[in-house]
Design a protein around this motif. Structure first.
Motif, mmCIF file in Angstrom:
data_model
loop_
_atom_site.group_PDB
_atom_site.id
_atom_site.type_symbol
_atom_site.label_atom_id
_atom_site.label_comp_id
_atom_site.label_asym_id
_atom_site.label_seq_id
_atom_site.Cartn_x
_atom_site.Cartn_y
_atom_site.Cartn_z
ATOM 1 N N ARG A 94 0.812 -1.227 0.000
ATOM 2 C CA ARG A 94 0.000 0.000 0.000
ATOM 3 C C ARG A 94 0.832 1.257 0.000
ATOM 4 O O ARG A 94 0.535 2.209 -0.665
ATOM 5 C CB ARG A 94 -0.868 0.021 1.262
ATOM 6 N N PHE A 101 1.605 3.428 -2.947
ATOM 7 C CA PHE A 101 0.558 4.233 -3.570
ATOM 8 C C PHE A 101 0.236 5.463 -2.745
ATOM 9 O O PHE A 101 0.014 6.516 -3.290
ATOM 10 C CB PHE A 101 -0.680 3.374 -3.781
ATOM 11 N N ARG A 107 -6.342 0.199 -7.404
ATOM 12 C CA ARG A 107 -4.979 0.750 -7.452
ATOM 13 C C ARG A 107 -4.451 0.758 -8.881
ATOM 14 O O ARG A 107 -3.842 1.713 -9.328
ATOM 15 C CB ARG A 107 -4.036 -0.074 -6.566
ATOM 16 N N SER A 110 -3.982 4.591 -10.053
ATOM 17 C CA SER A 110 -2.591 5.034 -9.924
ATOM 18 C C SER A 110 -1.999 5.400 -11.276
ATOM 19 O O SER A 110 -0.964 6.032 -11.346
ATOM 20 C CB SER A 110 -1.747 3.940 -9.278
ATOM 21 N N SER A 121 -9.364 4.069 -1.264
ATOM 22 C CA SER A 121 -8.725 4.321 -2.565
ATOM 23 C C SER A 121 -8.937 5.759 -3.005
ATOM 24 O O SER A 121 -8.033 6.386 -3.548
ATOM 25 C CB SER A 121 -9.301 3.397 -3.641
ATOM 26 N N ASP A 127 -6.643 8.018 -1.247
ATOM 27 C CA ASP A 127 -5.277 7.931 -1.788
ATOM 28 C C ASP A 127 -5.172 8.558 -3.172
ATOM 29 O O ASP A 127 -4.158 9.136 -3.529
ATOM 30 C CB ASP A 127 -4.841 6.457 -1.890
#
Ligand SMILES: Nc1ncnc2c1ncn2[C@@H]1O[C@H](COP(=O)(O)OP(=O)(O)OP(=O)(O)O)[C@@H](O)[C@H]1O
Ligand SMILES: Cc1ncc(CO)c(N)n1
Ligand SMILES: [Mg+2]
Length: 555
Positions: free
Chosen positions: A25, A28, A120, A124, A148, A151
């Motif tokens: 994790r 990210f 992700r 990302s 998510s 992030d």
């Protein structure tokens, strides 16, 4: 934390080749701070690759939803709807369902960690603009999604709180409700429950009338989203399809035609995806919802007779525009309000008086600088009118000037005009929208703020406001004056064109009322009741240019 968040998401290309599960994790989380410089770096690299032609960013929606094997709803509907609106759609699959026109035969949730991994992978790397959620089978998946999004922030979040399919099959655990209420809704720009979902989210209150829908929308708004759309597709005994949009202040009743068809499977998924697609293109929320609703209605209408499957609820065809001339040819992708700058309205009586054909009048006004044309033929025979309108369409297309038809939707359809202008006693704009589809231009004459509000609700693109000054073109026409014009402009989100007694001598005073949505003036006699249309149009144009450069200087 309502709007999810202004910066464009991005991160460097990550080494994501052929891995199965578990990516640490921390990698990210650390990306967030590197976001802005990354975009610049990627743009430069791609510019070089494209030989200096520049980098083209495609609007991008990520759908986080379940797969529908019958492809009417879920991920498959989302991808088709976004594709139909010209928007890229990536997909994180939360569950696989075995489903057809009869119902849901099985549900196989994807493990939460693997939902996280899909999120992700996409977030990302792929510059998502808007996330749209559909079937979230468990509260665990809701939590994974919330993490998510923290992030990897995106520009907007559309939450369709899917709970039960129309066939009555459960698509999310009851505990998911708490996830929506306590976590996801606070991050959402819009939440789109149907009647049953609105009721379930509020502990079972009854949602059976338009008034109930409005108070449910307000209560759900208290849970944190910026907008709530309560969908009335299940009001099957009404002749309208009524949805209620609450924007935090007002409840807007959005009316559409109810299409009589069994092929309504996936309307909710499609509506939410279209909203997301429009938001990804930069459309403001209220217009995005209207465009989405118009898309669903048009798709249902196009697909009403399709036969597929033996069950009670069939799928519809999202890609109708690829197949139907009516919904495609010559359509403007978006109405440009600046086209209202010098708006020429032809008048059959005046043309007769000066011995001109309608095509000569149109040609001359374009030559003099008119930016949009409206054909207003109050006494022409239909056959002659259609012929003339077709000839004018050719002239206007070749000059890139939109052509609208006054009142006559049939003539507009016959010559594939760019749109229609209607008055208060003509066909209502929402009926015109239904007939012309979502992409034609619709203008409505309004004298009051209330009429302007209704025009917006009905899906108009612009307002014509007047008569600003007394005019001989229309008998018994109430003059609203500059104050009335200003009141209409201030009350409306739509662009406005002023009309009535305007010419080169007073155009500047109109434009100087100082409201940003007043985009131009419309004229009849100032052009067509004159010896030279070209030179009158040029004079008017320079008066308007003068007013706009003064307005710029005084800012
Ligand atoms: N027969 C119809 N004609 C026109 N519009 C419709 C019809 N049925 C539904 N709609 C519209 O479709 C949109 C989705 O609403 P609906 O209430 O059907 O959502 P839903 O129940 O979540 O759909 P589903 O679960 O089947 O995907 C709304 O804008 C609604 O007004
Ligand atoms: C996968 C899936 N998502 C949503 C719905 C609601 O229409 C459905 N029937 N199936
Ligand atoms: Mg639904």
């Amino acid at each position: 934390m309502a709007a999810v968040f202004l910066s464009l998401p991005s991160a460097p290309n990550l080494p994501l080749t052929a891995r199965v599960h578990a990516v640490p994790r921390g990698v990210f989380v650390a990306r967030a701070s590197a976001r802005a410089p990354t975009i610049t770096a990627m743009s430069e690299a791609t510019d070089a690759e494209t030989g200096g032609r520049g980098r083209r960013k495609m609007p991008h929606v990520l759908t986080v939803a379940g797969s529908d094997s019958g492809a009417g709803a879920g991920i498959q509907a989302d991808i088709k709807a976004c594709g139909a609106l010209g928007v890229y759609c990536s997909s994180v699959i939360t569950a696989v369902t075995a489903q057809n026109t009869v119902g849901v035969q099985g549900v196989h949730p994807v493990p939460e960690e693997f939902v996280a991994e899909q999120l992700r992978s996409v977030l990302s790397d792929m510059e998502v603009d808007v996330v749209k959620t559909g079937m979230l089978p468990s509260v665990g998946v809701v939590k994974v999604l919330c993490h998510s999004l923290k992030d990897f922030p995106v520009r907007a979040l559309v939450v369709d709180p899917v709970m039960v399919s129309t066939s009555g099959d459960i698509l999310s655990e009851p505990s998911t409700l708490a996830g929506y209420r306590n976590e996801l809704f606070a991050m959402a720009d819009i939440v789109t429950p149907n009647l049953k979902e609105a009721s379930a989210l509020l502990g079972g209150v009854s949602v059976r009338t338009v008034a109930d829908m409005c108070s449910a929308a307000k209560s759900i708004h208290n849970l944190g989203p910026r907008y709530v759309l309560v969908k009335g597709g299940d009001f099957s005994d009404s002749s309208d399809a009524i949805d209620i949009l609450f924007d935090g202040e007002e409840c807007h009743e959005l009316y559409g035609a109810r299409i009589k068809t069994r092929n309504t499977h996936g309307t909710g998924c499609t509506l939410a995806s279209c909203i997301a697609a429009e938001l990804a293109k930069g459309t403001p929320m209220l217009q995005a919802v209207q465009a989405a609703k118009a898309f669903v209605e048009t798709a249902l209408n196009y697909s009403k007779d399709i036969v597929m499957g033996s069950g009670p609820q069939g799928p519809f065809d999202h890609l109708f525009r690829l197949k139907s001339q009516n919904y495609n040819v010559g359509q403007k992708l978006q109405f440009d309000a600046n086209d209202l700058f010098l708006y020429a309205v032809t008048d059959s009586g005046m043309n007769k008086k000066w011995g001109r054909s309608i095509t000569d009048a149109v040609k001359a006004s374009i030559e003099g600088g008119a930016t949009i044309i409206q054909l207003r033929e109050k006494d022409a025979e239909t056959r002659n009118f259609v012929e003339a309108a077709m000839a004018c369409m050719e002239i206007c297309r070749s000059h890139g000037v939109p052509l609208l038809i006054n009142d006559r939707v049939d003539v507009a359809l016959a010559c594939d005009a760019d749109g229609v202008h209607v008055g208060q006693s003509d066909m209502p704009a929402r009926v015109v929208r239904r007939l012309l589809g979502p992409r034609k231009i619709i203008g409505v004459s309004c004298k009051t703020p209330a009429q302007a509000e209704q025009a917006w609700i009905d899906g108009a693109d612009y307002i014509g406001c007047g008569g600003v000054f007394p005019t001989t073109t229309k008998e018994n026409n109430l003059t609203v004056g500059l104050n009335g014009l200003k009141a209409v402009c201030l009350a409306s989100k739509l662009p406005v064109v002023a009309i009535g007694g305007i010419g080169p001598g007073n155009a500047r005073s109109v434009m100087e009322i100082g409201v940003p949505n007043l985009k131009g003036v419309a004229v009849v006699s100032a052009l067509f009741d004159r010896e030279s249309i070209v030179s009158e149009a040029q004079r008017l144009r320079s008066a308007l240019m003068d007013a706009s450069s003064r307005a710029r200087l005084s800012v």
